[in-house]
Design a protein around this motif. Structure first.
Motif, PDB file in Angstrom:
ATOM      1  N   ALA A 177      37.991  51.011  -4.366  1.00  0.00           N
ATOM      2  CA  ALA A 177      37.483  50.049  -5.346  1.00  0.00           C
ATOM      3  C   ALA A 177      36.730  48.921  -4.654  1.00  0.00           C
ATOM      4  O   ALA A 177      35.658  48.502  -5.099  1.00  0.00           O
ATOM      5  CB  ALA A 177      38.637  49.489  -6.176  1.00  0.00           C
ATOM      6  N   LEU A 182      35.488  51.578 -11.303  1.00  0.00           N
ATOM      7  CA  LEU A 182      36.143  50.556 -10.489  1.00  0.00           C
ATOM      8  C   LEU A 182      37.448  50.095 -11.135  1.00  0.00           C
ATOM      9  O   LEU A 182      38.460  49.903 -10.449  1.00  0.00           O
ATOM     10  CB  LEU A 182      35.204  49.372 -10.265  1.00  0.00           C
ATOM     11  CG  LEU A 182      33.975  49.646  -9.389  1.00  0.00           C
ATOM     12  CD1 LEU A 182      33.109  48.402  -9.280  1.00  0.00           C
ATOM     13  CD2 LEU A 182      34.372  50.143  -8.007  1.00  0.00           C
ATOM     14  N   LEU A 210      40.059  52.767 -10.436  1.00  0.00           N
ATOM     15  CA  LEU A 210      40.598  52.726  -9.076  1.00  0.00           C
ATOM     16  C   LEU A 210      41.568  51.561  -8.903  1.00  0.00           C
ATOM     17  O   LEU A 210      42.619  51.702  -8.265  1.00  0.00           O
ATOM     18  CB  LEU A 210      39.453  52.630  -8.068  1.00  0.00           C
ATOM     19  CG  LEU A 210      38.617  53.905  -7.894  1.00  0.00           C
ATOM     20  CD1 LEU A 210      37.347  53.613  -7.104  1.00  0.00           C
ATOM     21  CD2 LEU A 210      39.433  54.997  -7.195  1.00  0.00           C
ATOM     22  N   GLU A 211      41.234  50.416  -9.467  1.00  0.00           N
ATOM     23  CA  GLU A 211      42.149  49.272  -9.391  1.00  0.00           C
ATOM     24  C   GLU A 211      43.451  49.564 -10.131  1.00  0.00           C
ATOM     25  O   GLU A 211      44.542  49.221  -9.655  1.00  0.00           O
ATOM     26  CB  GLU A 211      41.480  48.034  -9.984  1.00  0.00           C
ATOM     27  CG  GLU A 211      40.321  47.505  -9.164  1.00  0.00           C
ATOM     28  CD  GLU A 211      39.547  46.422  -9.874  1.00  0.00           C
ATOM     29  OE1 GLU A 211      38.535  45.968  -9.317  1.00  0.00           O
ATOM     30  OE2 GLU A 211      39.944  46.027 -10.988  1.00  0.00           O
ATOM     31  N   ALA A 249      39.775  43.676  -7.265  1.00  0.00           N
ATOM     32  CA  ALA A 249      40.112  44.677  -6.245  1.00  0.00           C
ATOM     33  C   ALA A 249      40.843  44.016  -5.079  1.00  0.00           C
ATOM     34  O   ALA A 249      41.809  44.570  -4.542  1.00  0.00           O
ATOM     35  CB  ALA A 249      38.847  45.377  -5.757  1.00  0.00           C
ATOM     36  N   THR A 308      33.773  57.345  -6.793  1.00  0.00           N
ATOM     37  CA  THR A 308      33.111  56.490  -5.800  1.00  0.00           C
ATOM     38  C   THR A 308      31.591  56.606  -5.885  1.00  0.00           C
ATOM     39  O   THR A 308      30.889  55.967  -5.100  1.00  0.00           O
ATOM     40  CB  THR A 308      33.548  56.868  -4.373  1.00  0.00           C
ATOM     41  OG1 THR A 308      33.003  58.155  -4.015  1.00  0.00           O
ATOM     42  CG2 THR A 308      35.062  56.911  -4.260  1.00  0.00           C
TER      43      THR A 308
END
Length: 241
Positions: free
Chosen positions: A177, A151, A154-155, A187, A127
């Motif tokens: 995300a 990102l 995270l997705e 996202a 993050t």
């Protein structure tokens, strides 16, 4: 006579995420700004870099001899405060092999997520931005590269955990995300899929509406066909908001 502790036997940690920091043996070490820039520049190159290249990139507007002198001064300060941080010879510079770098650990975690190998809770490192208050071109390029990597990781985690039925964990990853980039449609799509997997059509519509509003207000564009296909089975009136 006691032997001088040069830090070589103690753990050295270099932090580049959310700001610059160095720890030696668990203690924070303060470096001058010029030394920080040298350490960060070298750390962002996985291979050794030529000293003239480092000097030229960090002191672009200085004559070559002055830039080389500035580099020598910065290296002296690094050696004084954290001697186990940078390995230098007359031609090349590199980060010492013993140094732990939070950026490299975060990249490894992100790649594990993208490969579907990670099963733990995503660490905060996914993050965080790289050196957020630095605006050198060489930092901006690396910052964007890492931002895209984290990102996407995270997705990917959100999508994988949704498919596995681990919806609470999937929701956390999807929201992280989205917090990283609210205009990122992929996202939003991951969260729409999650809500549909839970059977929460109303939440899926709400997420779609939020995505559509942000894209229209900020970019003047409609959601992509990929998003429209996700909500195609819902009441058409509910997706117009």
């Amino acid at each position: 006579m006691p032997r001088r502790d040069d830090g070589a036997s103690r753990e050295v940690v270099l932090r580049l995420l959310a700001g610059f920091g160095v720890e030696v043996g668990g203690e924070e070490v303060s470096l001058p700004g010029s030394a920080q820039r040298v350490v960060a520049f070298v750390a962002l190159h996985e291979r050794p870099v030529l000293r003239p290249y480092v000097a030229g990139m960090l002191w672009l507007d200085w004559p070559e001899t002055r830039a080389a002198g500035n580099l020598r001064s910065a290296l002296w300060r690094i050696q004084r405060h954290a001697p186990a941080l940078v390995a230098a010879d007359p031609h090349m510079l590199r980060l010492a092999p013993c140094v732990r770098v939070d950026l490299r650990e975060a990249e490894s975690l992100a790649r594990s997520e993208l490969a579907g190998r990670s099963s733990g809770v995503p660490r905060q490192s996914l993050t965080l931005d790289l050196l957020p208050d630095w605006y050198d071109d060489w930092v901006l390029l690396e910052r964007e590269r890492f931002r895209q990597l984290r990102l996407r990781a995270l997705e990917s985690r959100c999508t994988r955990l949704t498919a596995a039925g681990r919806l609470d964990e999937a929701l956390e990853a999807g929201l992280l995300a989205l917090a990283g980039e609210p205009l990122r449609e992929s996202a939003h799509r991951a969260l729409v899929r999650l809500h549909l997997a839970e059977g929460n059509a109303a939440e899926a519509v709400r997420q779609f509406r939020l995505c559509r509003r942000l894209l229209l207000e900020q970019l003047g564009v409609e959601p992509s066909p990929l998003m429209l296909d996700l909500v195609a089975g819902l009441d058409a009136r509910s997706t117009r908001g």
